[in-house]
Design an enzyme around this catalytic site. Structure first.
Site, PDB file in Angstrom:
ATOM      1  N   LYS A 217     -18.462 -20.502  10.725  1.00 26.99           N
ATOM      2  CA  LYS A 217     -18.268 -19.123  10.240  1.00 26.99           C
ATOM      3  C   LYS A 217     -18.934 -18.916   8.879  1.00 26.99           C
ATOM      4  CE  LYS A 217     -13.996 -17.185  11.092  1.00 26.99           C
ATOM      5  NZ  LYS A 217     -12.533 -17.350  11.238  1.00 26.99           N
TER       6      LYS A 217
ATOM      7  N   ALA B 268     -12.029 -10.442   4.630  1.00 25.48           N
ATOM      8  CA  ALA B 268     -12.120 -10.116   3.201  1.00 25.48           C
ATOM      9  C   ALA B 268     -13.472 -10.578   2.638  1.00 25.48           C
ATOM     10  CB  ALA B 268     -10.972 -10.755   2.436  1.00 25.48           C
TER      11      ALA B 268
ATOM     12  N   ARG C  41     -13.131 -23.574   6.207  1.00 30.94           N
ATOM     13  CA  ARG C  41     -12.573 -24.653   7.038  1.00 30.94           C
ATOM     14  C   ARG C  41     -13.406 -24.805   8.324  1.00 30.94           C
ATOM     15  NH1 ARG C  41      -6.481 -23.591   8.807  1.00 30.94           N
ATOM     16  NH2 ARG C  41      -7.535 -21.819   9.767  1.00 30.94           N
TER      17      ARG C  41
ATOM     18  N   ASP D 272     -12.964  -2.904  -0.125  1.00 33.10           N
ATOM     19  CA  ASP D 272     -12.548  -4.196  -0.712  1.00 33.10           C
ATOM     20  C   ASP D 272     -13.505  -4.650  -1.813  1.00 33.10           C
ATOM     21  OD1 ASP D 272     -10.243  -4.558   0.766  1.00 33.10           O
ATOM     22  OD2 ASP D 272     -11.186  -5.793   2.303  1.00 33.10           O
TER      23      ASP D 272
ATOM     24  N   SER E  30       0.808  -1.222   0.000  1.00 32.17           N
ATOM     25  CA  SER E  30       0.000   0.000   0.000  1.00 32.17           C
ATOM     26  C   SER E  30       0.844   1.278   0.000  1.00 32.17           C
ATOM     27  CB  SER E  30      -0.963  -0.008   1.192  1.00 32.17           C
ATOM     28  OG  SER E  30      -1.901  -1.037   1.012  1.00 32.17           O
TER      29      SER E  30
ATOM     30  N   GLY F 295     -13.432 -14.983   6.294  1.00 31.97           N
ATOM     31  CA  GLY F 295     -12.811 -14.002   7.177  1.00 31.97           C
ATOM     32  C   GLY F 295     -13.214 -12.579   6.799  1.00 31.97           C
TER      33      GLY F 295
ATOM     34  N   THR G  82      -5.694  -3.436   7.800  1.00 34.84           N
ATOM     35  CA  THR G  82      -5.633  -4.787   7.269  1.00 34.84           C
ATOM     36  C   THR G  82      -5.638  -5.792   8.419  1.00 34.84           C
ATOM     37  OG1 THR G  82      -4.494  -6.204   5.677  1.00 34.84           O
ATOM     38  CG2 THR G  82      -3.095  -4.768   6.979  1.00 34.84           C
TER      39      THR G  82
ATOM     40  N   GLY H  63     -13.360 -19.380   2.111  1.00 34.22           N
ATOM     41  CA  GLY H  63     -12.907 -18.536   3.217  1.00 34.22           C
ATOM     42  C   GLY H  63     -14.057 -17.691   3.733  1.00 34.22           C
TER      43      GLY H  63
ATOM     44  N   LYS I  66      -9.558  -5.513  10.998  1.00 41.47           N
ATOM     45  CA  LYS I  66     -10.687  -4.996  10.213  1.00 41.47           C
ATOM     46  C   LYS I  66     -12.027  -5.017  10.957  1.00 41.47           C
ATOM     47  CE  LYS I  66      -9.166  -5.708   5.488  1.00 41.47           C
ATOM     48  NZ  LYS I  66      -9.317  -6.466   4.245  1.00 41.47           N
TER      49      LYS I  66
HETATM   50  P1  NDP Z   1      -8.788 -13.494   7.825  1.00 40.38           P
HETATM   51  O1  NDP Z   1      -7.656 -13.802   8.722  1.00 40.38           O
HETATM   52  O2  NDP Z   1      -9.885 -12.630   8.297  1.00 40.38           O
HETATM   53  O3  NDP Z   1      -9.488 -14.875   7.322  1.00 40.38           O
HETATM   54  C1  NDP Z   1      -8.667 -15.936   6.883  1.00 40.38           C
HETATM   55  C2  NDP Z   1      -9.523 -17.017   6.232  1.00 40.38           C
HETATM   56  O4  NDP Z   1      -8.635 -18.000   5.683  1.00 40.38           O
HETATM   57  C3  NDP Z   1     -10.457 -17.742   7.190  1.00 40.38           C
HETATM   58  O5  NDP Z   1     -11.636 -18.078   6.512  1.00 40.38           O
HETATM   59  C4  NDP Z   1      -9.652 -19.009   7.547  1.00 40.38           C
HETATM   60  O6  NDP Z   1     -10.450 -20.101   7.898  1.00 40.38           O
HETATM   61  C5  NDP Z   1      -8.994 -19.282   6.213  1.00 40.38           C
HETATM   62  N1  NDP Z   1      -7.763 -20.082   6.324  1.00 40.38           N
HETATM   63  C6  NDP Z   1      -6.595 -19.722   6.896  1.00 40.38           C
HETATM   64  N2  NDP Z   1      -5.682 -20.711   6.763  1.00 40.38           N
HETATM   65  C7  NDP Z   1      -6.297 -21.720   6.096  1.00 40.38           C
HETATM   66  C8  NDP Z   1      -5.881 -23.002   5.644  1.00 40.38           C
HETATM   67  N3  NDP Z   1      -4.658 -23.444   5.876  1.00 40.38           N
HETATM   68  N4  NDP Z   1      -6.765 -23.755   4.947  1.00 40.38           N
HETATM   69  C9  NDP Z   1      -8.022 -23.313   4.711  1.00 40.38           C
HETATM   70  N5  NDP Z   1      -8.475 -22.107   5.118  1.00 40.38           N
HETATM   71  C10 NDP Z   1      -7.621 -21.315   5.801  1.00 40.38           C
HETATM   72  O7  NDP Z   1      -8.107 -12.907   6.505  1.00 40.38           O
HETATM   73  P2  NDP Z   1      -8.772 -11.934   5.437  1.00 40.38           P
HETATM   74  O8  NDP Z   1     -10.140 -12.411   5.143  1.00 40.38           O
HETATM   75  O9  NDP Z   1      -8.577 -10.535   5.846  1.00 40.38           O
HETATM   76  O10 NDP Z   1      -7.816 -12.150   4.155  1.00 40.38           O
HETATM   77  C11 NDP Z   1      -7.874 -13.351   3.391  1.00 40.38           C
HETATM   78  C12 NDP Z   1      -6.885 -13.250   2.217  1.00 40.38           C
HETATM   79  O11 NDP Z   1      -7.295 -12.224   1.329  1.00 40.38           O
HETATM   80  C13 NDP Z   1      -5.461 -12.894   2.652  1.00 40.38           C
HETATM   81  O12 NDP Z   1      -4.570 -13.645   1.858  1.00 40.38           O
HETATM   82  C14 NDP Z   1      -5.345 -11.427   2.317  1.00 40.38           C
HETATM   83  O13 NDP Z   1      -4.017 -11.033   2.037  1.00 40.38           O
HETATM   84  C15 NDP Z   1      -6.225 -11.328   1.073  1.00 40.38           C
HETATM   85  N6  NDP Z   1      -6.780  -9.996   0.841  1.00 40.38           N
HETATM   86  C16 NDP Z   1      -6.490  -9.359  -0.334  1.00 40.38           C
HETATM   87  C17 NDP Z   1      -7.020  -8.127  -0.608  1.00 40.38           C
HETATM   88  C18 NDP Z   1      -6.703  -7.450  -1.902  1.00 40.38           C
HETATM   89  O14 NDP Z   1      -7.005  -6.243  -2.042  1.00 40.38           O
HETATM   90  N7  NDP Z   1      -6.167  -8.144  -2.888  1.00 40.38           N
HETATM   91  C19 NDP Z   1      -7.892  -7.416   0.354  1.00 40.38           C
HETATM   92  C20 NDP Z   1      -8.162  -8.198   1.540  1.00 40.38           C
HETATM   93  C21 NDP Z   1      -7.601  -9.422   1.778  1.00 40.38           C
HETATM   94  P3  NDP Z   1     -10.895 -20.376   9.425  1.00 40.38           P
HETATM   95  O15 NDP Z   1     -12.062 -19.455   9.672  1.00 40.38           O
HETATM   96  O16 NDP Z   1     -11.251 -21.807   9.439  1.00 40.38           O
HETATM   97  O17 NDP Z   1      -9.705 -20.032  10.286  1.00 40.38           O
END
Ligand code: NDP
Length: 277
Positions: free
Chosen positions: A162, A137, A158, A108, A23, A135, A68, A133, A72
């Site tokens: 959620k 995002a 996973r 986003d 950023s 989370g 980030t 996913g 968030k």
């Molecule tokens: P969060 O930490 O909020 O959520 C992470 C998610 O990934 C959860 O659903 C989690 O599942 C899942 N997860 C993590 N590890 C694993 C694994 N080994 N196997 C399966 N599922 C897994 O992160 P964000 O939602 O903020 O971000 C997610 C991705 O998006 C990141 O890589 C981030 O960099 C990217 N991103 C990119 C943006 C862009 O502008 N290009 C903007 C925002 C995010 P569980 O709930 O089971 O833990």
């Protein structure tokens, strides 16, 4: 346009970790391009320090923060006003400060939709979508995707609870289903699969069922650079028609934050063409 002898307006991105963030580079290109007198830095911030940092940033006259992971959702309780998108998402990635007020936005979704529809020219209307996913995002992109006239959206995670909670949360905006990864053995592949897990940050190759991908499927990873490698390689090996990483989304969500802060829309094409390795 401001003159150089005025003090520059001060912006930052906060996260934990944040040193990987692109950023600062993106916003410095936007600032040069649009002749804005501003600085933008990355600030690593432990979750325990979030509230004190935001209050001090406001006292110091800071103008805006990008937010980030993992802040968030937590930052929502620190704002005075939320945009409609941020309120629906329950997640904020952009804060705008005045002396008395903090406004939270979520860019986003706008960023993803612009990258998919304008830059990649991937149509969304009438399509079956899968988000992997659940989370922060996913919270930001779900409503904007539903508003594109898609046929159906499934959120898989996973931790299944959620995904169920998010599907319920967004059900008033469209047809949203939830599933575990293992329940995705669909006979009807998805038109667009969005990887919104952070699994790629650890270099992990995902273990999603392969028949979610068909010959016409488009696969998009929100992460970019080396982090998008495992998912996009897996998608190609399993026959995806087109693949893309989230660099364009990152640039577009930054451009929307920049517009909110500075009132001017930067040209994103130039920055997107500088693809990070
Ligand atoms: P969060 O930490 O909020 O959520 C992470 C998610 O990934 C959860 O659903 C989690 O599942 C899942 N997860 C993590 N590890 C694993 C694994 N080994 N196997 C399966 N599922 C897994 O992160 P964000 O939602 O903020 O971000 C997610 C991705 O998006 C990141 O890589 C981030 O960099 C990217 N991103 C990119 C943006 C862009 O502008 N290009 C903007 C925002 C995010 P569980 O709930 O089971 O833990």
């Amino acid at each position: 346009m401001t003159t150089n002898n005025q003090q520059a307006d001060y912006y930052a991105v906060i996260g934990f970790p944040v040193k990987h963030s692109r950023s600062p580079v993106i916003h410095s290109v936007f600032a040069r391009q649009t002749e804005q007198n501003m600085t933008y830095q990355a600030q690593e911030l432990h979750p325990d320090d979030l509230e004190a940092f935001v209050a001090q940033f406001q006292r110091d006259g800071g103008c805006g923060l990008n937010v980030t992971a993992p802040h968030k959702s937590e930052v929502v309780r620190l704002v005075d006003e939320l945009s409609e998108q941020a309120a629906t998402a329950g997640a904020v990635n952009t804060l705008s400060f005045t002396k008395d007020t903090i406004v939270g936005d979520n860019t986003d979704g706008v960023g993803l939709i612009r990258d998919l529809t304008l830059n990649k020219e991937w149509p969304l209307k009438g399509k079956r979508l899968l988000i992997l996913g659940a989370g922060g995002a996913t919270r930001g992109i779900t409503r904007p995707l539903l508003e594109q006239g898609i046929e159906e959206l499934t959120i898989a995670n996973r931790s299944a609870a959620k995904a169920v909670a998010l599907a319920e949360h967004f059900s008033s905006f469209g047809d949203v289903k939830s599933a575990r990864f293992s329940q995705l053995d669909s006979e009807c592949p998805y038109d667009l699969i969005v990887n919104a897990t952070s699994a790629g940050l650890d270099g992990e190759t995902p273990s999603f069922p392969t028949n979610i991908i068909g010959a016409d499927s488009h696969c998009y990873d929100l992460s970019y650079g080396t982090h998008s490698g495992p998912f996009l390689s897996w998608a190609k090996e399993n026959g995806a028609h087109k693949t893309a990483n989230g660099w364009g989304m990152l640039v577009e969500q930054a451009a929307e934050a920049f517009r909110i802060w500075r009132g001017v829309s930067p040209d994103t094409a130039d920055v997107i063409s500088r693809v990070p390795g």
